[in-house]
Write a protein that holds these residues in place. Structure first.
Motif, short mmCIF file in Angstrom:
data_model
loop_
_atom_site.label_atom_id
_atom_site.label_comp_id
_atom_site.label_asym_id
_atom_site.label_seq_id
_atom_site.Cartn_x
_atom_site.Cartn_y
_atom_site.Cartn_z
N PHE A 198 0.85 -1.18 0.00
CA PHE A 198 0.00 0.00 0.00
C PHE A 198 0.89 1.23 0.00
CE2 PHE A 198 -4.36 -1.51 1.07
CZ PHE A 198 -4.08 -2.86 1.20
N ARG A 199 0.32 2.39 -0.30
CA ARG A 199 1.08 3.62 -0.23
C ARG A 199 0.20 4.74 0.33
NH1 ARG A 199 1.92 4.51 -6.76
NH2 ARG A 199 -0.26 4.97 -7.29
N ALA B 113 -0.74 -3.38 -4.62
CA ALA B 113 -0.64 -4.74 -5.16
C ALA B 113 -0.72 -5.75 -4.03
CB ALA B 113 0.67 -4.93 -5.93
N THR B 114 -1.13 -6.98 -4.37
CA THR B 114 -1.17 -8.04 -3.39
C THR B 114 -0.80 -9.37 -4.01
OG1 THR B 114 -2.54 -9.15 -1.71
CG2 THR B 114 -3.63 -8.50 -3.74
N ILE B 115 -0.28 -10.28 -3.20
CA ILE B 115 0.13 -11.60 -3.68
C ILE B 115 -0.23 -12.63 -2.62
CG2 ILE B 115 2.47 -11.35 -2.73
CD1 ILE B 115 3.45 -12.95 -5.22
N TYR C 62 -2.65 -9.38 -7.75
CA TYR C 62 -3.66 -8.42 -8.19
C TYR C 62 -3.09 -7.02 -7.98
CZ TYR C 62 -8.11 -6.04 -8.75
OH TYR C 62 -9.11 -5.21 -9.20
N TYR C 63 -3.40 -6.11 -8.96
CA TYR C 63 -2.84 -4.76 -8.92
C TYR C 63 -3.93 -3.71 -9.06
CZ TYR C 63 1.51 -7.23 -10.04
OH TYR C 63 2.58 -8.09 -10.03
N THR C 64 -3.66 -2.55 -8.51
CA THR C 64 -4.52 -1.42 -8.81
C THR C 64 -4.23 -0.96 -10.23
OG1 THR C 64 -5.34 0.69 -7.94
CG2 THR C 64 -2.95 0.39 -7.99
N ASP C 65 -5.22 -0.38 -10.89
CA ASP C 65 -5.08 -0.06 -12.31
C ASP C 65 -3.92 0.87 -12.62
OD1 ASP C 65 -8.66 -0.03 -13.13
OD2 ASP C 65 -7.20 -1.67 -12.95
N SER C 66 -3.64 1.81 -11.74
CA SER C 66 -2.64 2.83 -12.03
C SER C 66 -1.20 2.29 -12.09
CB SER C 66 -2.72 3.95 -11.00
OG SER C 66 -2.41 3.47 -9.71
N VAL C 67 -0.98 1.07 -11.59
CA VAL C 67 0.38 0.51 -11.61
C VAL C 67 0.50 -0.71 -12.51
CG1 VAL C 67 0.71 1.35 -9.25
CG2 VAL C 67 0.15 -1.06 -9.63
N LYS C 68 -0.59 -1.17 -13.09
CA LYS C 68 -0.54 -2.35 -13.96
C LYS C 68 0.40 -2.10 -15.13
CE LYS C 68 -5.10 -4.30 -12.97
NZ LYS C 68 -6.47 -4.55 -13.48
N ASN D 234 8.83 0.07 -12.03
CA ASN D 234 9.46 0.62 -13.23
C ASN D 234 8.67 1.80 -13.75
OD1 ASN D 234 11.34 -1.54 -13.11
ND2 ASN D 234 10.01 -2.83 -14.37
N SER D 235 9.30 2.57 -14.63
CA SER D 235 8.64 3.74 -15.24
C SER D 235 7.97 4.60 -14.19
CB SER D 235 7.61 3.27 -16.28
OG SER D 235 8.22 2.48 -17.27
N LEU D 236 8.70 4.91 -13.15
CA LEU D 236 8.13 5.66 -12.04
C LEU D 236 7.73 7.07 -12.45
CD1 LEU D 236 10.49 4.36 -9.24
CD2 LEU D 236 7.98 4.30 -9.16
N LYS D 237 6.64 7.54 -11.82
CA LYS D 237 6.08 8.86 -12.09
C LYS D 237 6.08 9.67 -10.79
CE LYS D 237 2.87 6.74 -15.38
NZ LYS D 237 1.42 6.56 -15.74
#
Length: 124
Positions: free
Chosen positions: A37-38, A49-51, A59-65, A84-87
């Motif tokens: 979480f953040r 994300a969770t595993i 499973y991921y939230t859409d913004s990090v998929k 990766n591809s951090l914003k």
């Protein structure tokens, strides 16, 4: 009791990569789900994300998929978040959580254990 400690957060430029780690110790069961979480100051903690520890299902939230990958190393009792591809909008304190509920939980209320967090700052 489960203890979690995150590491790997730092300052990085936009477009860069980081790998966060979450070291797990204590009474841990393979049926647990681990989540990242953040949280930004003044805002609610949000799911990333969770595993599932046993199956490896994720499973991921859409913004990090497509940018973030969650994984676990059973031998090292460690969960990772490859980013990766951090914003700049990824800037936050990142927390690792452990949940005993079924499935792949995405809400903070379903997690019983939390680490202290690690700061990720993405500069533009």
């Amino acid at each position: 009791q489960v203890q979690l400690v995150e590491s790997g957060g730092e300052l990085v430029q936009a477009g860069g990569s980081l790998r966060l780690s979450c070291a797990v110790s204590g009474r841990m069961f393979s049926s647990y789900a681990m989540g990242w979480f953040r949280q930004v100051s003044g805002k609610e903690r949000e799911f990333v994300a969770t595993i599932k520890w046993s199956s490896g299902n994720t499973y991921y939230t859409d913004s990090v998929k497509g940018r973030f990958t969650i994984s676990r190393d059973n031998a090292k009792n460690t969960v990772y978040l490859q980013m990766n591809s951090l914003k700049p909008e990824d800037t936050a304190v990142y927390y690792c959580g452990a949940s005993a509920v079924l499935g792949l939980p995405t809400t903070t209320a379903r997690y019983s254990y939390w680490g202290p967090g690690t700061q990720v700052t993405v500069s533009s």
